[in-house]
Design an enzyme around this catalytic site. Structure first.
Site, PDB file in Angstrom:
ATOM      1  NE  ARG A  39      -1.130 -11.692  21.520  1.00  0.00           N
ATOM      2  CZ  ARG A  39      -2.103 -11.575  20.362  1.00  0.00           C
ATOM      3  NH1 ARG A  39      -2.284 -12.836  19.776  1.00  0.00           N
ATOM      4  NH2 ARG A  39      -2.509 -10.667  19.867  1.00  0.00           N
ATOM      5  CE  LYS A 211      -3.205  -6.510   9.403  1.00  0.00           C
ATOM      6  NZ  LYS A 211      -3.331  -7.342  10.667  1.00  0.00           N
ATOM      7  N   GLY A 360       0.159  -6.018  16.246  1.00  0.00           N
ATOM      8  CA  GLY A 360       0.956  -7.310  16.536  1.00  0.00           C
ATOM      9  C   GLY A 360       2.489  -6.901  15.926  1.00  0.00           C
ATOM     10  N   GLY A 383      -5.636  -5.788  16.459  1.00  0.00           N
ATOM     11  CA  GLY A 383      -7.166  -5.626  16.093  1.00  0.00           C
ATOM     12  C   GLY A 383      -8.140  -4.743  17.039  1.00  0.00           C
TER      13      GLY A 383
HETATM   14  P1  ADP Z   1       0.321  -4.665  12.508  1.00  0.00           P
HETATM   15  O1  ADP Z   1       0.265  -6.080  12.908  1.00  0.00           O
HETATM   16  O2  ADP Z   1       1.303  -3.973  13.441  1.00  0.00           O
HETATM   17  O3  ADP Z   1      -0.891  -4.047  12.673  1.00  0.00           O
HETATM   18  P2  ADP Z   1       0.164  -5.143   9.931  1.00  0.00           P
HETATM   19  O4  ADP Z   1       0.047  -6.597  10.280  1.00  0.00           O
HETATM   20  O5  ADP Z   1      -0.801  -4.305   9.277  1.00  0.00           O
HETATM   21  O6  ADP Z   1       0.817  -4.417  11.094  1.00  0.00           O
HETATM   22  O7  ADP Z   1       1.267  -4.960   8.840  1.00  0.00           O
HETATM   23  C1  ADP Z   1       2.797  -5.658   8.863  1.00  0.00           C
HETATM   24  C2  ADP Z   1       3.414  -6.035   7.649  1.00  0.00           C
HETATM   25  O8  ADP Z   1       3.296  -4.729   6.813  1.00  0.00           O
HETATM   26  C3  ADP Z   1       4.552  -6.717   7.858  1.00  0.00           C
HETATM   27  O9  ADP Z   1       4.776  -7.966   7.393  1.00  0.00           O
HETATM   28  C4  ADP Z   1       5.290  -5.674   6.790  1.00  0.00           C
HETATM   29  O10 ADP Z   1       6.290  -6.454   6.116  1.00  0.00           O
HETATM   30  C5  ADP Z   1       4.381  -5.088   5.884  1.00  0.00           C
HETATM   31  N1  ADP Z   1       4.765  -4.065   5.305  1.00  0.00           N
HETATM   32  C6  ADP Z   1       5.219  -2.623   5.835  1.00  0.00           C
HETATM   33  N2  ADP Z   1       5.369  -1.914   4.677  1.00  0.00           N
HETATM   34  C7  ADP Z   1       5.286  -2.573   3.563  1.00  0.00           C
HETATM   35  C8  ADP Z   1       5.525  -2.187   2.190  1.00  0.00           C
HETATM   36  N3  ADP Z   1       6.084  -1.080   2.172  1.00  0.00           N
HETATM   37  N4  ADP Z   1       5.242  -3.057   1.377  1.00  0.00           N
HETATM   38  C9  ADP Z   1       4.673  -4.105   1.857  1.00  0.00           C
HETATM   39  N5  ADP Z   1       4.512  -4.621   2.979  1.00  0.00           N
HETATM   40  C10 ADP Z   1       4.843  -3.876   3.983  1.00  0.00           C
HETATM   41 MG    MG Z   2      -0.224  -7.721  11.746  1.00  0.00          MG
END
Ligand code: ADP
Ligand code: MG
Length: 403
Positions: A39, A211, A360, A383
């Protein structure tokens, strides 16, 4: 919504002017060590442009969340300022350990054209004398006004907070005569518009991560735009449950079940769910057991399985536009990073396709797997890019002046 009508930094005369830049230095940070400086690097084009054009540069950023006086001890931007200086080949970055007051004003007054001042973490304003006041995060009118008084021009180059209405973006922009988007935010907006407003087809969205409640809203808007939505990661299990499957102890958001059901009905075959999972009895980097669709009561799905990888690959093979948000599994565990890696690889293989990652964790995963240059764009704001995809207005961008 498109933001092509917004002023760009390059539309302004900045020479000799005091230019306040909201940058996104919200880096992974622990024990005073920067985990990943992408970043900071992403903000260099704007900072260099301003320095080369003789602006007096005042940098503002937040770092993490500040909820107590204790938090302030571990979230100072001082070290970030040092890294910025290194990335600028040793150019002096004067750090001021304050967010307002005489020290700040003196430093700004002493700035010469081309010089840089970095103020302390803007979210230190969220806590005063131990009390949670949220002057920054709730956009207290006095704070935005004060920061605006330090400069002649405001530049928003922090895409990661553009979906928030804070004092350090909206507050300043609404109290200053001249404002514009920085080079990074300009690119982000252009790329998102390219991906989402005028997509080449087939247009496929991939959603994953953990999420569900944050991300489920995006489906509504995406259903009207994309040809397919592939859902993996922890998110998938709420949908699989809604489709009547047994999901064992997998991640599940009960209060989103109804919404998930409604989307599945509305979507027809537009939403593609996993057909198998790599699962474990515990949330740990164990050797996976594979199940097709239904998962026994004592297991949790931690990654998409090989058949789903194949299914997703088939959907992606001919795609001309792909947006991806959220890993396909618990990619922090090597045994459950397989699905994320496979999807990243498939996207990297696409020729003549526009591929965009927002989110992220998904972005960090793609970069650490060595695919940084294989995507058309990796967004610095998870986000913010998601809210853009939802069709929401990003206040940090909307508040900047039009052309
Ligand atoms: P991003 O930051 O790309 O938007 P998120 O923050 O929503 O993604 O999600 C990332 C997290 O989701 C990671 O820490 C990962 O471990 C978790 N994750 C992915 N698949 C699963 C799963 N099947 N069960 C629990 N956690 C998961
Ligand atoms: Mg995330």
């Amino acid at each position: 919504m498109e933001f092509t009508n917004k002023r760009s930094l390059k539309d302004l005369k900045v020479e000799g002017k005091r230019v306040i830049v909201r940058v996104d230095f919200n880096v992974p940070f622990k024990d005073n060590i920067i985990g990943d400086d992408n970043r900071i690097k992403a903000s260099l084009p704007t900072i260099k442009y301003l320095a080369n054009h003789g602006a007096k540069i005042i940098l503002l950023s937040h770092l993490g969340r500040i909820k107590s006086e204790e938090d302030k001890k571990t979230k100072s931007l001082r070290v970030v300022g040092q890294r910025l200086s290194e990335l600028l080949d040793g150019k002096v970055v004067r750090f001021v350990a304050a967010t307002r007051g005489p020290l700040v004003e003196k430093a700004v007054q002493e700035l010469k054209p081309g010089e840089i001042v970095l103020l302390e973490n803007t979210r230190f304003e969220d806590v005063k004398n131990g009390e949670l006041v949220k002057y920054e995060s709730k956009n207290h009118p006095e704070l935005g006004k004060y920061w605006a008084s330090l400069g002649d021009i405001f530049i928003n180059d922090a895409f990661g907070t553009s979906h928030r209405s804070h004092a350090s973006n909206v507050g300043i922009a609404s109290n200053i005569k001249n404002s514009a988007l920085g080079l990074l935010v300009g690119n982000e907006v252009e790329m998102l518009a390219k991906g989402i407003e005028k997509p080449q087809r087939p247009f496929v969205a991939i959603l994953g991560g953990a999420k569900v409640s944050d991300k489920i809203g995006v489906i509504d808007n995406l259903l009207n735009k994309v040809d397919k939505i592939l859902i993996g990661g922890g998110m998938a299990y709420t949908f699989l449950k809604a489709a009547g499957h047994n999901i064992g102890t997998s991640l599940f958001e009960a209060d989103k079940l109804k919404e998930a059901k409604a989307y599945l009905e509305k979507a027809g075959d537009k939403i593609v769910l996993p057909i198998d999972s790599a699962a474990s009895r515990t949330f740990a980097n164990t050797k996976p057991t594979y199940f097709e669709t239904d998962i026994p009561d004592d297991h949790m799905g931690l990654d998409i399985g090989p058949k789903t990888v194949e299914l997703f690959n088939r959907e992606l093979k001919n795609a001309k536009t792909v947006i991806w948000n959220g890993p396909m599994g618990v990619n922090e565990f090597s045994h459950y990073a397989v699905g994320t890696k496979a999807v990243a690889q498939q996207l990297a293989n696409l020729k003549n396709a526009f591929t965009l990652i927002g989110g992220g964790d998904s972005a960090a995963a793609a970069i650490s797997l060595g695919f940084k240059d294989k995507f058309s764009w990796i967004s610095t704001g998870g986000g913010a890019s998601l809210e853009y995809m939802e069709g929401k207005i990003l206040p940090g961008i909307a508040s900047v002046q039009n052309k």
